[in-house]
Design a protein around this motif. Sequence first.
Motif, mmCIF file in Angstrom:
data_model
loop_
_atom_site.group_PDB
_atom_site.id
_atom_site.type_symbol
_atom_site.label_atom_id
_atom_site.label_comp_id
_atom_site.label_asym_id
_atom_site.label_seq_id
_atom_site.Cartn_x
_atom_site.Cartn_y
_atom_site.Cartn_z
ATOM 1 N N GLN A 1 28.743 46.003 41.074
ATOM 2 C CA GLN A 1 28.777 44.806 40.213
ATOM 3 C C GLN A 1 29.572 45.064 38.939
ATOM 4 O O GLN A 1 29.638 46.188 38.444
ATOM 5 N N GLY A 2 30.189 44.004 38.423
ATOM 6 C CA GLY A 2 30.842 44.056 37.113
ATOM 7 C C GLY A 2 32.132 44.856 37.065
ATOM 8 O O GLY A 2 32.563 45.268 35.992
ATOM 9 N N VAL A 3 32.785 45.070 38.192
ATOM 10 C CA VAL A 3 34.033 45.850 38.185
ATOM 11 C C VAL A 3 35.174 45.024 37.580
ATOM 12 O O VAL A 3 35.987 45.548 36.822
ATOM 13 N N PHE A 4 35.230 43.754 37.898
ATOM 14 C CA PHE A 4 36.260 42.886 37.323
ATOM 15 C C PHE A 4 35.591 41.908 36.344
ATOM 16 O O PHE A 4 34.511 41.370 36.629
ATOM 17 N N SER A 5 36.247 41.720 35.196
ATOM 18 C CA SER A 5 35.657 40.919 34.117
ATOM 19 C C SER A 5 35.808 39.427 34.433
ATOM 20 O O SER A 5 36.654 39.031 35.247
ATOM 21 N N PRO A 6 35.024 38.591 33.769
ATOM 22 C CA PRO A 6 35.184 37.139 33.929
ATOM 23 C C PRO A 6 36.620 36.687 33.637
ATOM 24 O O PRO A 6 37.132 35.790 34.325
ATOM 25 N N GLU A 7 37.291 37.313 32.662
ATOM 26 C CA GLU A 7 38.676 36.929 32.337
ATOM 27 C C GLU A 7 39.592 37.264 33.516
ATOM 28 O O GLU A 7 40.491 36.487 33.864
ATOM 29 N N GLU A 8 39.396 38.436 34.106
ATOM 30 C CA GLU A 8 40.221 38.819 35.260
ATOM 31 C C GLU A 8 39.955 37.908 36.452
ATOM 32 O O GLU A 8 40.896 37.502 37.159
ATOM 33 N N VAL A 9 38.697 37.575 36.671
ATOM 34 C CA VAL A 9 38.373 36.659 37.772
ATOM 35 C C VAL A 9 39.060 35.313 37.547
ATOM 36 O O VAL A 9 39.609 34.718 38.485
ATOM 37 N N GLU A 10 39.067 34.865 36.304
ATOM 38 C CA GLU A 10 39.708 33.591 35.992
ATOM 39 C C GLU A 10 41.209 33.639 36.312
ATOM 40 O O GLU A 10 41.777 32.693 36.869
ATOM 41 N N VAL A 11 41.852 34.766 35.980
ATOM 42 C CA VAL A 11 43.276 34.941 36.292
ATOM 43 C C VAL A 11 43.490 34.877 37.812
ATOM 44 O O VAL A 11 44.469 34.289 38.293
ATOM 45 N N LEU A 12 42.573 35.456 38.557
ATOM 46 C CA LEU A 12 42.697 35.473 40.028
ATOM 47 C C LEU A 12 42.421 34.099 40.649
ATOM 48 O O LEU A 12 42.965 33.778 41.716
ATOM 49 N N ARG A 13 41.586 33.319 40.009
ATOM 50 C CA ARG A 13 41.273 31.991 40.553
ATOM 51 C C ARG A 13 42.425 31.007 40.360
ATOM 52 O O ARG A 13 42.574 30.072 41.139
ATOM 53 N N ARG A 14 43.192 31.220 39.274
ATOM 54 C CA ARG A 14 44.137 30.193 38.826
ATOM 55 C C ARG A 14 45.129 29.769 39.916
ATOM 56 O O ARG A 14 45.343 28.577 40.104
ATOM 57 N N PRO A 15 45.735 30.714 40.662
ATOM 58 C CA PRO A 15 46.737 30.268 41.660
ATOM 59 C C PRO A 15 46.142 29.723 42.958
ATOM 60 O O PRO A 15 46.910 29.276 43.823
ATOM 61 N N LEU A 16 44.821 29.755 43.105
ATOM 62 C CA LEU A 16 44.254 29.495 44.443
ATOM 63 C C LEU A 16 44.456 28.061 44.924
ATOM 64 O O LEU A 16 44.742 27.847 46.110
ATOM 65 N N ASP A 17 44.319 27.097 44.045
ATOM 66 C CA ASP A 17 44.492 25.710 44.498
ATOM 67 C C ASP A 17 45.889 25.518 45.086
ATOM 68 O O ASP A 17 46.055 24.905 46.139
ATOM 69 N N ARG A 18 46.893 26.071 44.384
ATOM 70 C CA ARG A 18 48.270 25.954 44.893
ATOM 71 C C ARG A 18 48.401 26.678 46.236
ATOM 72 O O ARG A 18 48.922 26.111 47.211
ATOM 73 N N LEU A 19 47.926 27.918 46.305
ATOM 74 C CA LEU A 19 48.079 28.706 47.540
ATOM 75 C C LEU A 19 47.358 28.045 48.714
ATOM 76 O O LEU A 19 47.872 28.001 49.830
ATOM 77 N N PHE A 20 46.159 27.533 48.446
ATOM 78 C CA PHE A 20 45.394 26.896 49.518
ATOM 79 C C PHE A 20 46.031 25.573 49.947
ATOM 80 O O PHE A 20 45.803 25.115 51.065
ATOM 81 N N GLY A 21 46.813 24.979 49.066
ATOM 82 C CA GLY A 21 47.465 23.714 49.384
ATOM 83 C C GLY A 21 48.737 23.868 50.206
ATOM 84 O O GLY A 21 49.268 22.878 50.709
#
Lengths: 262, 262
Positions: free
Chosen positions: B20-40
């Motif tokens: 648990q806690g290996v990646f920070s909330p800020e890093e997770v947010e960076v990883l989430r950002r492109p997903l809508d585009r990629l999934f589309g």
Amino acid sequence: MRLDDQQRTRFAEDGFLILQGVFSPEEVEVLRRPLDRLFGEETPANFRERKTGEVRTAMALHLRDETYGRLVRHPRLVEPAVQILGDERLYVQQVKVNAKRAFSGEVWQWHYDFATHHQEDGVPEPLALNLHIFLDDVTAFNGPLYFIRGSHKRGPAPAALDTVTTSYPLWCVDNDTVAERAREGGLVEATGPAGTMLIFGDTLLHASPANMSPWDRRIFSLILNPVANAYTKEQRPDHQHHRDLTPVAVLGDDCLTAAAAA
Amino acid sequence: MRLDDQQRTRFAEDGFLILQGVFSPEEVEVLRRPLDRLFGEETPANFRERKTGEVRTAMALHLRDETYGRLVRHPRLVEPAVQILGDERLYVQQVKVNAKRAFSGEVWQWHYDFATHHQEDGVPEPLALNLHIFLDDVTAFNGPLYFIRGSHKRGPAPAALDTVTTSYPLWCVDNDTVAERAREGGLVEATGPAGTMLIFGDTLLHASPANMSPWDRRIFSLILNPVANAYTKEQRPDHQHHRDLTPVAVLGDDCLTAAAAA
């Protein structure tokens, strides 16, 4: 058996109780014994999974087996129901074992029981109580019930009949309503060893996932409803909502093991 | 990032680690950002659910997005893999986000990754490591991975290709084998907040249930395999098993947030 004040407060707040260790391993064994025979019967009271043909729910068990005839009069089921409802005149509305077979037992979608009781049976008010006994250990993995804590406080949610996703027709709740109430109250997984008892009310939102595990999951369910709140429609057959309005009379606390020993 | 002795022992015994806690909330947010585009995107690298058409798994993300191009070289993913395998020359075999949408994300049946890697790609030995990062909170309710503890010790189990139960073809393990290994080692639910990391090996039996909850469940997965143990068949397309055998070179520990800030 009487619920203490803390349990009554929890039931009022959460809409359910999870009570471990209410029935002993010996009593659970007595309850398991007739199941192979009952599940093997060809009767409309046995509902089968669409894919595998395995029995998903076996109903009217108190009319099909002596042990279950005693169980519906068991004081550890009836007395808490009388206590919660403040009404001694309760009738046996439905009696079943829901089985989720290892690897194949299917989902129950998000629903609350009163939607069916009201729409199909014309039950006026959401007073009925659903009393469960785990006949197998119920874990995270073999299809436990999920409750939405406190969802009963919002009253009956909009519901629509689902005859598509499983073999059992069920009045289900739409995703938006589930999402809203889950955000408010959170989800709770009802797990525990065999012999655990659950009590939940007629408007509590609940569901249960498929069983992907190698372990069967069988749960006994008794629905008790006040005679004063009885069905007004006879749309469903007797095995889904029994017509007999005789108030249930309790037996002795040892009624399962004493009869089994005799 | 290095695993300590206790973590290495646990990995050897259990076949997996939940960190648990290996990646920070800020890093997770960076990883989430492109997903809508990629999934589309309309691409064969996006596999869709059979029933809903929602993207179930989006592959080759490091070739489709800069952030994921950095992520596959992240020291917190690569260094533990190098440490466990005792081999610095690892290539990027597969890069994806598995998504289980709220209410509709479907099951992954019981399997282990090496069955596919061996049968489809001709990978000689079960050395590859699967490194996950939770991009949403993963709970009991939204389709967590189930591991069979210690199942890797028994080596590769018999497996058969399942093209029926989901949209993604998968080499799955029969019920008898799952039951036997589950009785031996027990099942573990891999849950934790977003930013949690999982590491598991190529012969560990795992599965995950449908998502009945109102909450999405997205998990990033990187598979690293020693160059010395590379594919020998090119049956599957590049996006399922990348052909580029260049050993992965790590970036700095701040590679996600530094680039996002720039």
